[in-house]
Design a protein around this motif. Sequence first.
Motif, PDB file in Angstrom:
ATOM      1  N   ARG A  30      31.949  48.447  46.621  1.00  0.00           N
ATOM      2  CA  ARG A  30      31.470  48.374  45.388  1.00  0.00           C
ATOM      3  C   ARG A  30      30.100  48.838  45.177  1.00  0.00           C
ATOM      4  O   ARG A  30      29.817  49.491  44.109  1.00  0.00           O
ATOM      5  N   LEU A  31      29.358  49.047  46.429  1.00  0.00           N
ATOM      6  CA  LEU A  31      28.014  49.851  46.330  1.00  0.00           C
ATOM      7  C   LEU A  31      28.237  51.200  45.953  1.00  0.00           C
ATOM      8  O   LEU A  31      27.787  51.825  44.965  1.00  0.00           O
ATOM      9  N   LEU A  83      31.153  52.647  44.519  1.00  0.00           N
ATOM     10  CA  LEU A  83      31.559  52.681  43.128  1.00  0.00           C
ATOM     11  C   LEU A  83      30.585  52.328  42.054  1.00  0.00           C
ATOM     12  O   LEU A  83      30.496  53.150  41.079  1.00  0.00           O
ATOM     13  N   THR A  84      29.570  51.591  42.237  1.00  0.00           N
ATOM     14  CA  THR A  84      28.488  51.281  41.205  1.00  0.00           C
ATOM     15  C   THR A  84      27.573  52.359  41.004  1.00  0.00           C
ATOM     16  O   THR A  84      27.244  52.822  40.139  1.00  0.00           O
ATOM     17  N   THR A  85      27.297  53.036  42.313  1.00  0.00           N
ATOM     18  CA  THR A  85      26.552  54.278  42.525  1.00  0.00           C
ATOM     19  C   THR A  85      27.115  55.404  41.739  1.00  0.00           C
ATOM     20  O   THR A  85      26.586  55.976  41.056  1.00  0.00           O
ATOM     21  N   SER A 143      28.721  55.030  39.085  1.00  0.00           N
ATOM     22  CA  SER A 143      29.167  54.565  37.633  1.00  0.00           C
ATOM     23  C   SER A 143      30.428  53.960  37.045  1.00  0.00           C
ATOM     24  O   SER A 143      30.706  54.509  35.889  1.00  0.00           O
ATOM     25  N   CYS A 173      32.633  50.934  36.362  1.00  0.00           N
ATOM     26  CA  CYS A 173      32.752  49.910  35.497  1.00  0.00           C
ATOM     27  C   CYS A 173      33.623  48.833  36.126  1.00  0.00           C
ATOM     28  O   CYS A 173      34.945  48.643  35.923  1.00  0.00           O
ATOM     29  N   ILE A 174      33.209  48.186  37.234  1.00  0.00           N
ATOM     30  CA  ILE A 174      34.129  47.362  37.896  1.00  0.00           C
ATOM     31  C   ILE A 174      34.401  45.960  36.943  1.00  0.00           C
ATOM     32  O   ILE A 174      33.337  45.127  36.680  1.00  0.00           O
ATOM     33  N   GLU A 194      35.378  42.359  37.038  1.00  0.00           N
ATOM     34  CA  GLU A 194      35.304  41.328  37.979  1.00  0.00           C
ATOM     35  C   GLU A 194      36.653  40.347  37.800  1.00  0.00           C
ATOM     36  O   GLU A 194      37.240  40.088  38.879  1.00  0.00           O
TER      37      GLU A 194
END
Length: 185
Positions: A122-123, A125-127, A129, A131-132, A134
């Motif tokens: 998650r870290l 993928l968020t870095t 950019s 769009c996870i 949930e």
Amino acid sequence: MTTLLALSGSLRLGSSNSVLLEAAGLLAPAGMRIELYRGIGTLPHFNPDLDGDNPPETVLDLRRRVGAADGLLISCPEYARGIPGSFKNALDWLVGSFEFPGKPVALFNASPRASDAQAALRLVLTTMSACIVEQASITLPLLATRLDAMGMVEDPEIAASVKAALAAFARTIETSAQAEPEGSG
């Protein structure tokens, strides 16, 4: 037609993560197609010097597939409390690409014990950019079940969880596509 590119973080034959993605392909709702990418192990080690004007063909193929997909479905195991190196390598090849940022991503986790890898994933993928989504991300206790894809499809609880996650993912992708201004895609 909504097209998802499924990425397994495991290279192991019979991996519960890969089998889960295969089952998702069988359980996909009408109007959704799931393509399982099988090239993670063929990607060269990431090297920024190779990522110039002429990156390796395997990298270009991965980027094309990511770009063509409406969303990514990722199932990744935990190795030594982290993301497997081969999968992190694939993500590294996508970091500088224009195809990845803003891409909807659903995370399928085949083991509740794989929480450290999920947090690391998650870290990363968020870095990058991503769009996870949930409501489309699920954790299933598949580790010791030895179920094949059809076994997962035939299991009422597993099938219901996967179907609900895919339906939520499809709704999110559809809503996002409708919200985009004309000519932006």
